[in-house]
Design an enzyme around this catalytic site. Structure first.
Site, PDB file in Angstrom:
ATOM      1  N   LYS A  35       0.932  -0.795  -0.325  1.00 53.36           N
ATOM      2  CA  LYS A  35      -0.175  -0.047   0.096  1.00 53.36           C
ATOM      3  C   LYS A  35       0.832   1.274   0.301  1.00 53.36           C
ATOM      4  CE  LYS A  35      -3.768   2.763   0.878  1.00 53.36           C
ATOM      5  NZ  LYS A  35      -4.776   2.646  -0.842  1.00 53.36           N
ATOM      6  N   LYS A  48       1.722  12.710   4.095  1.00 52.00           N
ATOM      7  CA  LYS A  48       1.513  11.372   4.559  1.00 52.00           C
ATOM      8  C   LYS A  48       2.149  10.393   4.277  1.00 52.00           C
ATOM      9  CE  LYS A  48      -1.948   9.616   5.677  1.00 52.00           C
ATOM     10  NZ  LYS A  48      -1.735   8.240   5.805  1.00 52.00           N
TER      11      LYS A  48
END
Length: 159
Positions: free
Chosen positions: A44, A113
């Site tokens: 991911k 992030k």
């Protein structure tokens, strides 16, 4: 998830992942076991690295095309299906070309992030990923200019 079209990157015991198939089938179009526990998350992170860094490059391409006199609204359809095409390109390039930033699809701070997570993971393996570093600097600067909660397509305004 509501439409059942997610792709799931799973890490862990193969039998356990197979036992969870009824749950996955509701949420996703496919589940891929990536390896041991933690590899799904690493996958991911790699996905988000590509999306985030590519997004800053899409903004650069749209800005360059605009400066060169290209009708930037034609950029996404013209490049569709070619080597430069991607889902993010088809979503972001038209929004950047028309300065359509609502509704917010991806927040600048979220992609910042994600890139930061990619850099931390790379650092844990003593791997240098300079393109991601540069993209993160661009996103962070844009975020610091008040765009943290804004749509990622607004990065065109930074470029």
């Amino acid at each position: 998830a509501e439409q059942g079209t997610l792709v799931i990157f799973a890490g862990g015991d193969e039998q356990t992942i197979q036992q969870l198939a009824p749950i996955y089938q509701v949420l996703s179009q496919r589940v891929t076991r990536m390896g041991a526990s933690g590899t799904g998350q690493a996958t991911k992170i790699c996905n988000q690295l590509i999306v985030a860094a590519n997004s800053t490059l899409i903004a650069e391409a749209v800005a360059l095309a605009d400066q060169a006199g290209v009708d930037t609204q034609l950029l996404a359809p013209a490049l569709a299906g070619g080597f430069a095409d991607s889902k993010p390109f088809q979503i972001l390039a038209p929004r950047m070309a028309t300065h359509t930033f609502e509704p917010v699809q991806w927040k600048v701070q979220t992609l910042s992030k994600d890139l930061n997570n990619a850099l931390k993971l790379a650092q844990s393996f003593n791997l240098t990923i300079p393109v991601a570093q540069k993209a993160l600097l661009q996103l962070q600067a844009h975020q610091e200019n008040g765009f943290a909660e804004k749509d990622l397509a607004t990065i065109i305004q930074y470029i």
